[in-house]
Enzyme design. Structure first.
Site, PDB file in Angstrom:
ATOM      1  N   CYS A  30     -10.469  12.746 -18.026  1.00 14.40           N
ATOM      2  CA  CYS A  30     -10.557  13.574 -16.816  1.00 14.40           C
ATOM      3  C   CYS A  30      -9.401  14.575 -16.753  1.00 14.40           C
ATOM      4  O   CYS A  30      -8.238  14.188 -16.653  1.00 14.40           O
ATOM      5  CB  CYS A  30     -10.549  12.643 -15.600  1.00 14.40           C
ATOM      6  SG  CYS A  30     -10.258  13.436 -14.016  1.00 14.40           S
ATOM      7  N   CYS A  33      -7.282  14.451 -13.595  1.00 18.09           N
ATOM      8  CA  CYS A  33      -6.481  13.221 -13.623  1.00 18.09           C
ATOM      9  C   CYS A  33      -5.219  13.428 -14.459  1.00 18.09           C
ATOM     10  O   CYS A  33      -4.144  12.950 -14.096  1.00 18.09           O
ATOM     11  CB  CYS A  33      -7.283  12.065 -14.217  1.00 18.09           C
ATOM     12  SG  CYS A  33      -8.769  11.625 -13.293  1.00 18.09           S
TER      13      CYS A  33
END
Length: 103
Positions: A30, A33
């Site tokens: 991600c 993230c």
């Protein structure tokens, strides 16, 4: 202190912590993230009054489901075993600290 990597086996230590707990739900693939991760680590290093934890949603889907994490990154603030704040999406350091300071 660095962020604690949490799984089902050590999750209970979060629930019993007397400190406010910041939980970062993330995945390695991600992009947002990966943007939030160094901020979370910095908060962990600079703020011993908080317990900072990271949960990989791919490795711990049961914990992600228990917290109703539908998108990542999701940040949650827990105290005395109860979720007091939860927000999805990338956040900056001031926004994350504000979540912690409200508990």
């Amino acid at each position: 202190m660095s962020a604690l990597h949490v799984n089902k086996q050590n999750f209970d230590s979060l629930k019993t912590s007397s400190k406010p707990v910041l939980i970062d739900f993330y995945a390695d693939w991600c992009g947002p993230c990966r943007m939030v991760s160094p901020i979370v680590e910095e908060i962990a290093a600079e703020n011993p009054q908080y317990l900072v934890a990271k949960i990989n949603v791919d490795e711990e889907p049961e914990l992600a489901q228990a917290f109703q994490v539908f998108s990542i990154p999701t940040l949650a603030v827990m105290k005395n075993g109860r979720i007091l704040q939860q927000a999805a999406g990338a956040k900056g350091k001031p926004q994350i600290l504000a979540m912690l300071e409200q508990v």
